[in-house]
Design a protein around this motif. Sequence first.
Motif, PDB file in Angstrom:
ATOM      1  N   LEU A  96      -6.587   1.722  -6.809  1.00 46.96           N
ATOM      2  CA  LEU A  96      -5.430   2.143  -6.023  1.00 46.96           C
ATOM      3  C   LEU A  96      -4.245   2.331  -6.957  1.00 46.96           C
ATOM      4  O   LEU A  96      -4.104   1.603  -7.950  1.00 46.96           O
ATOM      5  CB  LEU A  96      -5.100   1.104  -4.951  1.00 46.96           C
ATOM      6  N   PRO A  97      -3.366   3.265  -6.645  1.00 44.99           N
ATOM      7  CA  PRO A  97      -2.215   3.548  -7.511  1.00 44.99           C
ATOM      8  C   PRO A  97      -1.083   2.551  -7.288  1.00 44.99           C
ATOM      9  O   PRO A  97      -1.063   1.832  -6.279  1.00 44.99           O
ATOM     10  CB  PRO A  97      -1.781   4.930  -7.040  1.00 44.99           C
ATOM     11  N   PRO A  98      -0.123   2.544  -8.210  1.00 46.14           N
ATOM     12  CA  PRO A  98       1.129   1.821  -7.923  1.00 46.14           C
ATOM     13  C   PRO A  98       1.748   2.417  -6.657  1.00 46.14           C
ATOM     14  O   PRO A  98       1.626   3.618  -6.388  1.00 46.14           O
ATOM     15  CB  PRO A  98       2.000   2.112  -9.149  1.00 46.14           C
ATOM     16  N   ARG A  99       2.419   1.584  -5.882  1.00 41.73           N
ATOM     17  CA  ARG A  99       3.005   2.003  -4.593  1.00 41.73           C
ATOM     18  C   ARG A  99       3.909   3.235  -4.726  1.00 41.73           C
ATOM     19  O   ARG A  99       3.919   4.103  -3.868  1.00 41.73           O
ATOM     20  CB  ARG A  99       3.802   0.845  -3.998  1.00 41.73           C
ATOM     21  N   VAL A 100       4.645   3.299  -5.803  1.00 43.40           N
ATOM     22  CA  VAL A 100       5.603   4.388  -5.977  1.00 43.40           C
ATOM     23  C   VAL A 100       4.914   5.750  -6.047  1.00 43.40           C
ATOM     24  O   VAL A 100       5.512   6.778  -5.718  1.00 43.40           O
ATOM     25  CB  VAL A 100       6.502   4.134  -7.216  1.00 43.40           C
ATOM     26  N   LYS A 101       3.635   5.777  -6.424  1.00 45.34           N
ATOM     27  CA  LYS A 101       2.912   7.049  -6.507  1.00 45.34           C
ATOM     28  C   LYS A 101       2.688   7.666  -5.126  1.00 45.34           C
ATOM     29  O   LYS A 101       2.589   8.883  -5.000  1.00 45.34           O
ATOM     30  CB  LYS A 101       1.589   6.867  -7.254  1.00 45.34           C
ATOM     31  N   VAL A 102       2.627   6.835  -4.096  1.00 46.36           N
ATOM     32  CA  VAL A 102       2.536   7.357  -2.730  1.00 46.36           C
ATOM     33  C   VAL A 102       3.840   8.071  -2.380  1.00 46.36           C
ATOM     34  O   VAL A 102       3.833   9.160  -1.796  1.00 46.36           O
ATOM     35  CB  VAL A 102       2.234   6.231  -1.721  1.00 46.36           C
ATOM     36  N   LEU A 103       4.959   7.481  -2.764  1.00 41.60           N
ATOM     37  CA  LEU A 103       6.261   8.109  -2.512  1.00 41.60           C
ATOM     38  C   LEU A 103       6.381   9.421  -3.287  1.00 41.60           C
ATOM     39  O   LEU A 103       6.889  10.421  -2.761  1.00 41.60           O
ATOM     40  CB  LEU A 103       7.389   7.145  -2.883  1.00 41.60           C
TER      41      LEU A 103
END
Length: 159
Positions: free
Chosen positions: A3-10
């Motif tokens: 899973l990516p770092p959360r900021v990558k979803v943003l």
Amino acid sequence: MRLPPRVKVLEALGAVADGRVVELRERLYRVASSEGDRWYLVYVDPEQRLAYSDDNGTRYRGYVGYPIIAVLMLQGRLPFDDRVARALRNIPWRRLNERYRRYALVEQHVKRLAAERGVEPSELDGLVSRVLQALRGLGLRYTGSPPLVPGGGHSAGRE
């Protein structure tokens, strides 16, 4: 793939809102960087659980990079909220990453900016959590090499 770092979803939400995702053919896309100086080649086949992107996070760090997330959002396979995405338009992601050097600090900065644009941090957190949960459920594997592109060659993803 991790899973990516959360900021990558943003960052993926911003890419969709900015119109930086272009479908080349079924399952094959190009995604422009936030500054428009790089293009990433993205291949996603959710049925086969395969994904490829030549962005650094995907290739070198082994997580699902923002270009793949953006494509999956456009395909309707990951949660997407247009109002939230619009609050993340025109963000200079690379400059922020270079300035803050830590994703957690970039995320804090982006949350402040989104709040100024009418989207509360709790809304961002909720959407990010839903996207990561759905992404986990897809169980994507990295293909390791780009698919053949029209013309018979491979694309480096940059122009």
